[in-house]
Enzyme design. Structure first.
Site, mmCIF file in Angstrom:
data_model
loop_
_atom_site.group_PDB
_atom_site.id
_atom_site.type_symbol
_atom_site.label_atom_id
_atom_site.label_comp_id
_atom_site.label_asym_id
_atom_site.label_seq_id
_atom_site.Cartn_x
_atom_site.Cartn_y
_atom_site.Cartn_z
ATOM 1 N N GLY A 195 -5.883 -4.293 7.367
ATOM 2 C CA GLY A 195 -6.863 -3.213 7.435
ATOM 3 C C GLY A 195 -7.971 -3.386 8.459
ATOM 4 N N GLY A 251 -11.040 -1.934 2.927
ATOM 5 C CA GLY A 251 -10.074 -1.913 4.027
ATOM 6 C C GLY A 251 -10.042 -0.568 4.730
ATOM 7 N N THR A 304 0.871 -1.178 0.000
ATOM 8 C CA THR A 304 0.000 0.000 0.000
ATOM 9 C C THR A 304 0.909 1.229 0.000
ATOM 10 O OG1 THR A 304 -1.801 -1.080 1.156
ATOM 11 C CG2 THR A 304 -1.585 1.271 1.553
ATOM 12 N N ARG A 313 -14.955 -6.238 -0.325
ATOM 13 C CA ARG A 313 -14.307 -5.872 0.953
ATOM 14 C C ARG A 313 -13.648 -4.484 0.838
ATOM 15 N NH1 ARG A 313 -8.687 -4.595 2.405
ATOM 16 N NH2 ARG A 313 -8.369 -5.237 4.555
HETATM 17 N N1 ASP Z 1 -4.244 -1.697 4.745
HETATM 18 C C1 ASP Z 1 -4.509 -2.262 3.440
HETATM 19 C C2 ASP Z 1 -5.862 -2.927 3.474
HETATM 20 O O1 ASP Z 1 -6.177 -3.579 4.446
HETATM 21 C C3 ASP Z 1 -3.487 -3.262 2.991
HETATM 22 C C4 ASP Z 1 -2.040 -2.926 3.267
HETATM 23 O O2 ASP Z 1 -1.723 -1.858 3.743
HETATM 24 O O3 ASP Z 1 -1.189 -3.752 2.961
HETATM 25 O O4 ASP Z 1 -6.576 -2.839 2.498
#
Ligand code: ASP
Length: 324
Positions: free
Chosen positions: A248, A224, A194, A222
């Site tokens: 997330g 996040g 991310t 979904r």
């Molecule tokens: N936080 C992001 C999510 O849950 C994923 C990540 O940061 O790797 O969508």
């Protein structure tokens, strides 16, 4: 009382050393910088020592180019929001991170992108969730924020809105990346990478922006933490600007980004202790990830409870680093 508090702080710091396999806190001892830019490219359980020199080069060049862009914009007085969005858009265009072009796939092999931005001066915000045709979701999030009517749009509605706002739309195949595709086919592995940015500009305004393809193999539909204001992204000129990465669901449940601000505001914690405390709570509950944050005096903090996190920093005092 004072001793008790100092003792607690000391003990907490001992825990963080154990908690984070790697960690980075950098508090400027120099005079307050005129501007600050801190970016991340995701936290995950990767060992960068196993990267080939070509891979290392690609990651460092990409992060370095983003720093250069942000640095040059901040130097000429561009606003924190515009810099945060420009940097995140550049990271979205880089196929090596899990956002925009390099986004991971959901359980049906589709792309569903999330992004958000927040302006610490006005407490205004924009977020886009679950889109598969917007080339740069972070830019559409900014347009939505500037319009001021809604904070978050999702799915097809967000894509229709993007079209009316002359945002670039692409076929989902644009996001295709052989590496994430192979990973999708071979293992059900959670994605990293991310991207995010936190900025203090020359007027002292703060901004935060985050963008992601979400978690590899996530359920269709979904959403996040990244597009959720207060969970993955938060900025308030009076306290701090925060961008999160990691599992997330935990960052949503712990309202992670806002909690960093709240700990500064209500518990008078300094930035690094606030970031640490939020990650500690998430870790205790079984979640992992990382947080980048800056405060209004230009202190910055980049902590993670995973094995590593892509991160890079530049400020007007000439401090600069790229680490992963
Ligand atoms: N936080 C992001 C999510 O849950 C994923 C990540 O940061 O790797 O969508």
């Amino acid at each position: 009382m004072k001793l008790h508090r100092r003792m607690r702080t000391f003990l907490k710091k001992c825990v963080v050393l154990c908690l984070c396999a790697n960690y980075s806190i950098a508090m400027s001892q120099q005079e307050k910088p005129e501007y600050v830019l801190l970016i991340h490219g995701g936290a995950g359980n990767f060992n960068s020592l196993t990267f080939s020199s070509e891979q290392r080069q690609t990651y460092s060049n990409t992060l370095e180019k983003v720093l250069q862009l942000g640095d040059s914009l901040l130097k000429i007085g561009v606003s924190a929001v515009d810099v945060a969005v420009a940097c995140v858009a550049m990271l979205e265009d880089a196929p090596v991170f899990n956002a925009g072009r390099g986004a991971v796939l959901n359980e049906h092999g589709q792309y569903e992108l999330d992004a958000s931005v927040m302006c610490g001066e006005r407490l205004s915000a924009g977020a886009i969730a679950g889109v598969s045709r917007i080339k740069n979701p972070i830019q559409t999030a900014k347009v939505l924020m500037l319009e001021g009517k809604h904070v978050m749009l999702s799915g097809i509605g967000a894509e229709v809105y993007a079209r009316t706002q002359n945002q670039q739309l692409v076929e989902p195949s644009y996001f295709f990346n052989q590496k994430t595709h192979d990973r999708y086919r071979s293992i059900k592995e959670s994605g990293g990478g991310t991207v995010g940015a936190v900025v203090m500009d020359t007027n002292g305004n703060l901004a935060a922006a985050t963008s992601t393809g979400g978690m590899m193999m996530k359920r269709y539909g979904r959403i996040g933490d990244s597009p959720i204001i207060g969970a993955g992204t938060y900025a308030d000129n009076n306290w701090c600007a925060v961008s999160c990465t990691g599992h997330g669901e935990f960052f949503i449940r712990f309202v992670a980004a806002y909690d960093v601000c709240a700990l500064m505001k209500y518990a008078q914690l300094p930035l690094e202790d606030a970031v640490f405390e939020v990650l500690r709570k998430i870790h205790a509950a079984g979640g992992s990830g990382g947080i980048i944050a800056i405060d209004k005096t230009g202190n910055h903090s980049a902590l993670f409870t995973t094995q590593s996190m892509f991160r890079a920093y530049v400020d007007s005092n000439g401090q600069r680093y790229v680490e992963f």
